[in-house]
Design an enzyme around this catalytic site. Structure first.
Site, PDB file in Angstrom:
ATOM      1  N   PHE A 157       0.742  -1.170   0.080  1.00 26.66           N
ATOM      2  CA  PHE A 157       0.128  -0.071  -0.077  1.00 26.66           C
ATOM      3  C   PHE A 157       0.953   1.210   0.032  1.00 26.66           C
ATOM      4  O   PHE A 157       0.599   2.096   0.553  1.00 26.66           O
ATOM      5  CB  PHE A 157      -0.908   0.213   1.261  1.00 26.66           C
ATOM      6  CG  PHE A 157      -1.721  -1.241   1.503  1.00 26.66           C
ATOM      7  CD1 PHE A 157      -3.019  -1.203   0.765  1.00 26.66           C
ATOM      8  CD2 PHE A 157      -1.301  -2.256   2.279  1.00 26.66           C
ATOM      9  CE1 PHE A 157      -3.729  -2.669   0.949  1.00 26.66           C
ATOM     10  CE2 PHE A 157      -2.053  -3.587   2.182  1.00 26.66           C
ATOM     11  CZ  PHE A 157      -3.319  -3.685   1.615  1.00 26.66           C
TER      12      PHE A 157
ATOM     13  N   GLY B  16      -1.502 -10.420   9.417  1.00 30.39           N
ATOM     14  CA  GLY B  16      -2.170  -9.313   8.918  1.00 30.39           C
ATOM     15  C   GLY B  16      -3.086  -8.777  10.021  1.00 30.39           C
ATOM     16  O   GLY B  16      -3.316  -9.243  10.940  1.00 30.39           O
TER      17      GLY B  16
ATOM     18  N   ASP C 226       6.759  -7.570  12.050  1.00 33.78           N
ATOM     19  CA  ASP C 226       5.394  -7.976  12.002  1.00 33.78           C
ATOM     20  C   ASP C 226       5.210  -9.384  12.535  1.00 33.78           C
ATOM     21  O   ASP C 226       6.070 -10.152  12.415  1.00 33.78           O
ATOM     22  CB  ASP C 226       5.255  -7.914  10.267  1.00 33.78           C
ATOM     23  CG  ASP C 226       3.766  -7.717   9.843  1.00 33.78           C
ATOM     24  OD1 ASP C 226       2.991  -8.665  10.270  1.00 33.78           O
ATOM     25  OD2 ASP C 226       3.634  -6.849   8.940  1.00 33.78           O
TER      26      ASP C 226
ATOM     27  N   HIS D  54      -3.256   0.278  12.202  1.00 30.53           N
ATOM     28  CA  HIS D  54      -3.970   1.592  11.994  1.00 30.53           C
ATOM     29  C   HIS D  54      -4.767   1.868  13.049  1.00 30.53           C
ATOM     30  O   HIS D  54      -5.321   3.084  12.971  1.00 30.53           O
ATOM     31  CB  HIS D  54      -4.096   2.086  10.540  1.00 30.53           C
ATOM     32  CG  HIS D  54      -3.058   2.204   9.681  1.00 30.53           C
ATOM     33  ND1 HIS D  54      -1.942   1.377   9.722  1.00 30.53           N
ATOM     34  CD2 HIS D  54      -2.854   2.901   8.514  1.00 30.53           C
ATOM     35  CE1 HIS D  54      -0.949   1.768   8.863  1.00 30.53           C
ATOM     36  NE2 HIS D  54      -1.432   2.554   8.126  1.00 30.53           N
TER      37      HIS D  54
ATOM     38  N   ASP E 224       4.121   1.755  10.266  1.00 29.96           N
ATOM     39  CA  ASP E 224       3.051   1.618   9.297  1.00 29.96           C
ATOM     40  C   ASP E 224       2.564   0.190   9.550  1.00 29.96           C
ATOM     41  O   ASP E 224       2.229  -0.616   8.918  1.00 29.96           O
ATOM     42  CB  ASP E 224       3.752   1.532   8.088  1.00 29.96           C
ATOM     43  CG  ASP E 224       2.843   1.375   6.999  1.00 29.96           C
ATOM     44  OD1 ASP E 224       1.474   1.728   7.000  1.00 29.96           O
ATOM     45  OD2 ASP E 224       3.009   0.830   5.967  1.00 29.96           O
TER      46      ASP E 224
ATOM     47  N   HIS F  48       3.521   6.548   8.162  1.00 26.97           N
ATOM     48  CA  HIS F  48       2.716   6.445   7.133  1.00 26.97           C
ATOM     49  C   HIS F  48       1.316   6.580   7.414  1.00 26.97           C
ATOM     50  O   HIS F  48       0.521   6.385   8.397  1.00 26.97           O
ATOM     51  CB  HIS F  48       2.775   5.045   6.314  1.00 26.97           C
ATOM     52  CG  HIS F  48       2.480   4.827   4.878  1.00 26.97           C
ATOM     53  ND1 HIS F  48       1.894   3.760   4.451  1.00 26.97           N
ATOM     54  CD2 HIS F  48       2.701   5.838   3.903  1.00 26.97           C
ATOM     55  CE1 HIS F  48       1.712   3.930   3.166  1.00 26.97           C
ATOM     56  NE2 HIS F  48       2.173   4.833   2.783  1.00 26.97           N
TER      57      HIS F  48
ATOM     58  N   SER G 237       4.633  -5.952  17.875  1.00 31.57           N
ATOM     59  CA  SER G 237       5.635  -4.826  17.892  1.00 31.57           C
ATOM     60  C   SER G 237       5.837  -4.327  19.337  1.00 31.57           C
ATOM     61  O   SER G 237       6.799  -4.233  20.095  1.00 31.57           O
ATOM     62  CB  SER G 237       5.464  -3.553  17.315  1.00 31.57           C
ATOM     63  OG  SER G 237       4.390  -2.917  17.928  1.00 31.57           O
TER      64      SER G 237
ATOM     65  N   GLY H 148       5.701  -3.306  10.427  1.00 32.83           N
ATOM     66  CA  GLY H 148       4.408  -3.340   9.662  1.00 32.83           C
ATOM     67  C   GLY H 148       5.228  -3.932   8.352  1.00 32.83           C
ATOM     68  O   GLY H 148       5.452  -3.112   7.418  1.00 32.83           O
TER      69      GLY H 148
HETATM   70 MG    MG Z   1       0.518   2.110   5.256  1.00 35.41          MG
END
Ligand code: MG
Length: 208
Positions: free
Chosen positions: A16, A71, A67, A140, A137, A165, A120, A42
């Site tokens: 993305f 997902g 990460d 979110h 990133d 990001h 994280s 991420g």
């Molecule tokens: Mg992003």
């Protein structure tokens, strides 16, 4: 500045991140990795790791890529960003590590990018190494972005970069959680604030 990256090949990696933002990340990491390792939160399928990692490779530095590889919330089955190709058919769990590892192999980053597989905040509990750049990133969700900022930003060396990001001052353009946390970082006055670059919020740790 000629980036030694195959952009066509990179554009085929799931992710993305747009190409202009990716190139900006490369330039930041090229500067930061001269004096310390870099770290991203991420990894997903490795798109940003191509750019951050290729810059680190130029300086014989290291990129840690954190990460859990199962997902984020919106990438789960039935959610908006679910990708069936990432579902492990045996376990029924989203697994982005298989493609991440392929990306690292395809872009010859095996001696530069170190995958750190875990949440994280768990990795952060044991982290001591100072960093030249951190790219936030991951999830979110507001609490997650706030955690990432609070846990990781203290490891940035003076002169290093804290990069977010998906910074969207206009709520019409995207979710507000990263922007709210970014504003907290700005308000701390610990950073020189660089102009937004598309959706990248770039803060440079002041040398006090
Ligand atoms: Mg992003």
């Amino acid at each position: 500045m000629v980036l030694k990256i195959d952009f066509v090949k990179a554009s085929n990696v799931k992710g993305f991140l747009d190409e202009a933002e990716a190139k900006r990340l490369y330039m930041l990491a090229l500067e930061a990795s001269k004096f310390a390792p870099c770290l991203e939160i991420g990894s997903y399928c490795g798109k940003s790791a191509i750019y951050l990692g290729s810059a680190c490779r130029e300086n014989n530095a290291v990129l840690f890529s954190v990460d859990h590889h199962t997902g984020s919330e919106e990438q789960q089955p039935g959610q908006e960003y679910f990708d069936p190709e990432l579902l492990d058919k045996e376990t029924g769990i989203v697994d982005t590590f298989r493609l991440f590892r392929k990306t690292i192999h395809d872009f010859d980053l095996g001696n530069t990018v170190v995958p750190v597989i875990g949440r994280s905040e768990v990795v952060g509990r044991a982290w001591k190494t100072q960093l030249g750049l951190i790219f936030i990133d991951g999830s979110h969700a507001y609490e997650s972005v706030l955690n990432d900022y609070q846990i990781w930003a203290k490891h940035i060396l003076p002169g290093g970069y804290l990069v977010f990001h998906d910074i969207f001052p206009d709520p019409e353009q995207g979710g507000q959680a990263p922007y709210l946390v970014y504003q907290k970082a700005v308000a701390s006055e610990l950073y020189d604030v660089q102009p937004l670059f598309k959706s990248l919020g770039v803060l440079k740790r002041k040398v006090l």
